[in-house]
Design a protein around this motif. Sequence first.
Motif, mmCIF file in Angstrom:
data_model
loop_
_atom_site.group_PDB
_atom_site.id
_atom_site.type_symbol
_atom_site.label_atom_id
_atom_site.label_comp_id
_atom_site.label_asym_id
_atom_site.label_seq_id
_atom_site.Cartn_x
_atom_site.Cartn_y
_atom_site.Cartn_z
ATOM 1 N N HIS A 180 0.826 -1.312 0.013
ATOM 2 C CA HIS A 180 0.046 0.013 -0.181
ATOM 3 C C HIS A 180 0.912 1.029 0.004
ATOM 4 N N PRO A 181 1.775 1.571 0.995
ATOM 5 C CA PRO A 181 2.609 2.814 0.704
ATOM 6 C C PRO A 181 3.534 2.723 -0.738
ATOM 7 N N GLU A 182 3.802 1.486 -1.227
ATOM 8 C CA GLU A 182 4.226 1.187 -2.590
ATOM 9 C C GLU A 182 3.564 2.039 -3.670
ATOM 10 N N VAL A 183 2.010 1.874 -3.579
ATOM 11 C CA VAL A 183 1.137 2.639 -4.323
ATOM 12 C C VAL A 183 1.432 4.117 -4.266
ATOM 13 N N SER A 224 0.120 13.441 5.664
ATOM 14 C CA SER A 224 -0.951 12.586 6.361
ATOM 15 C C SER A 224 -1.212 11.371 5.493
ATOM 16 N N ILE A 225 -1.258 11.576 4.079
ATOM 17 C CA ILE A 225 -1.498 10.208 3.287
ATOM 18 C C ILE A 225 -0.364 9.430 3.493
ATOM 19 N N ALA A 226 0.940 9.765 3.625
ATOM 20 C CA ALA A 226 1.849 8.745 3.738
ATOM 21 C C ALA A 226 1.612 7.956 5.075
ATOM 22 N N SER A 250 -0.957 5.419 4.901
ATOM 23 C CA SER A 250 -0.672 4.466 4.010
ATOM 24 C C SER A 250 -0.279 3.254 4.746
ATOM 25 N N PHE A 251 0.471 3.462 5.922
ATOM 26 C CA PHE A 251 0.981 2.347 6.672
ATOM 27 C C PHE A 251 0.119 1.531 7.485
ATOM 28 N N ILE A 252 -1.334 2.241 7.794
ATOM 29 C CA ILE A 252 -2.110 1.585 8.616
ATOM 30 C C ILE A 252 -3.462 1.176 7.973
#
Lengths: 297, 538
Positions: B257-260, B295-297, B300-302
């Motif tokens: 997900h962080p990758e996208v 915030s988006i970043a 993306s981890f959760i």
Amino acid sequence: MSTNVAYYIPHKATWPVIATAGLVTMLAGFANYLNGSSIGPTLMVVGLVIFIVMLAGWFTLQSGESESGMYNTQVGISYRMGMMWFIFSEIMFFAVFFGTLYYTRNLSVPWLGGEGTGAATKELLWPTFEATWPTNGPKGLGVDASGARTFGAEFEPMGAWGLPFLNTLILLTSGVTCTWAHHGLLAKNRDQLIKGLIATVALGFTFVAFQAFEYHEAYTEMGLTLGSGIYGSTFFMLTGFHGFHVCIGAIILSVVLFRSTRGHFKPENHFAFEAAAWYWHFVDVVWLGLFVFVYLM
Amino acid sequence: MSAVTAEHVDHHDDHDHGPAKGLLRWVITTNHKDIGTLYLVFALAMFFVGGIMAMIIRAELFEPGLQFVQPQFFNSMTTMHALVMVFGAVMPAFVGLANWMIPMMIGAPDMALPRMNNMSFWLLVSGVLLLASTLFMEGGSPAAGWTLYPPLVLQTGNALPFAVFSVHLLGISSIMGAINIIATIFNMRAPGMTLMKMPLFVWTWLITGFLLIAIMPVFAGAVTMLLTDKFFGTSFFDAAGGGDPILYQHIFWFFGHPEVYVMILPTFGVASTIIPVFARKPLFGYSSMVYATASIAFLSFIVWAHHMFTVGMPVAGELYFMYATMLIAIPTGVKVFNWTATMWKGSLTFETPMLFSIAFVVLFTMGGFTGLMMSIAPSDFQYHDTYFIVAHFHYTLVPASVFILMAAGYYWLPKWTGHMYNEKIGQLHFWLSAVSVNILFFPQHFLGLAGMPRRIPDYAVQFADWNMISSIGGFIFGASQLLFLYIVIDTIRGGTGEKVTDEVWEDAHKHGLEWTLPSPPPYHTFTTPPTVIPTEHI
């Protein structure tokens, strides 16, 4: 942020391409070996030789540049940032395997044992399985002396208070000797620097030797192998990658030791020492995590 | 934004500053512009390689039944198309832009760690070559999808270890590149270039760099466990030994997900850089853009398990990941609002970079909305693994990331080369792409809602019409990209013959340091830090 001094920019680098060639040759060789191709081991050795030559060459280049005063403060900060973020990436790498251990112990193994919504699945698939830790799974996976897969195998889990505890003391001591060496460097006490580094490197390799002995015991006496289900998998993966990183750290420290005997490093300029020390402490902290979560709990 | 005083620009000290002669220049270079060019050229080449794979997929799906390829090869194509586009085209293209632009935007002489920069590029090439070599191996290249889920992926033939090691190399390359970008941004900014004066492109890359360092080791760990499960008898993903194949999915999507967002955050950055120039207004809500990106970043981890709603998670997990995912719409909405507000009452002109950027704002928003639809766990049971998800992520990647990469190409090519591209052909390229991309992907929403599964070479006849339309759109889109290739080559070779000014676009110097430098900029931009003078735009 920059200050108003001239920049340092290296030009025309050949070692990075050679490093890449060495790495790719090694990995392509390993992949071929895993596929049973006879060219694999040869490629791996060739790649390793290229890689070692590269390390020697690139280290010599960098330490020569550093000693001749080519690096200003800004370059030093870039190097330190690079090392810190590299260690952060290593933390994330170990987090995967700690996370795996957490997930299997607290979620997937209990589910296999019928917890949550898994009761019917367990009754149908593994009616006799009891979800305890350590486990080698509902099928009791193991390997026999010839390396073939066996079922219903027994194994003995690794205890914490023998060799692993000794290894904990060894690594903690090596952290102290490393700091002692750093104090020697800062106080311009070359003798203390070298003695401290020798002790650190020696303790590091002692740790690895004890670990090798522990693995030998596990494989020959305890029936504990990589193939011993999820316990064996997580045990060897975590301790194995950690041991590999201890080796890397000890090699870095050996290079720093060698440079120390050549009179390198000044109290105000010793990035290589700092980077090696940071790495060593990182490896140390990972071990404490291992000791608690893999051996003790 | 800010400007630099020009006296430093052409100043040289007495190091050997020119590039090496001949082809060797490109092998041993440590220059950020050379390496940026290498990344961009490589990414463009891989864009066409991945594109050919997409054409094979669309040709096979043109009609129901098996026409051209075997199912196994079809699945290889979907897998390799994704891996090549993600790791070979989109990510390297943004790293190329970062290499070229970040030092010029923040007033730095080069990247902080130039030798490592060279190594990042060559590791990328090696990783992609290792992956591509699997196409010619016994058992074919990986065919289990780019997510490489076990146990299916463990049935891969000789390709498996090569694919795993390729991921390792690509991971090392990305981590090195990201470390370099972060160190450059933190350590190499010219005096006066404070963090909150940095162009949005620099900000988004700073955050993307952090994402990359955090996630690439996670992917490396996941594929390492695939390797040991296959070759060394471990049972991480095997229930018989106490493991769990779903564990792989958790680890993969913690990376995935962080990758996208690694592919979309720099996209946001470029859009935020281009739109103000052609709206002739400062970017609306600069600081909110920075906070929204962060915030988006963080989010993306959760949110990773929203990719796994149908896997059989506990209900509490479904609910948590559903609500957390919906939160992402808030900072993303802030961004879309800001781009729109930037254009509001602006003196808009519609040169090719702006056209692509506007199309990005509209079409990315659509891709975002379908994402919102799928974030609702009970609805997702209908959409999961259908063409609806294929349509969704292609909307967020093709008319978003790829369109913005095109926009960046048109926007900065005159600066890089000193030549102007052919605006007429650029506009033709835009309109062909913008129309055909919708013919290509919009019908896939209908196919997905009607239940057509993804990654299957054949389908029931009721899906025939929309598939044919989608394929026709695909062929037009693919062919249109040859225009871009032509324009890039033509511009490098002289373009329209018109000599461009330093600022290229009207008043662009108010928006970014790079437009105060000569076109093309000298091989080494700065040898001493420039003085940054704040100007009216931010």
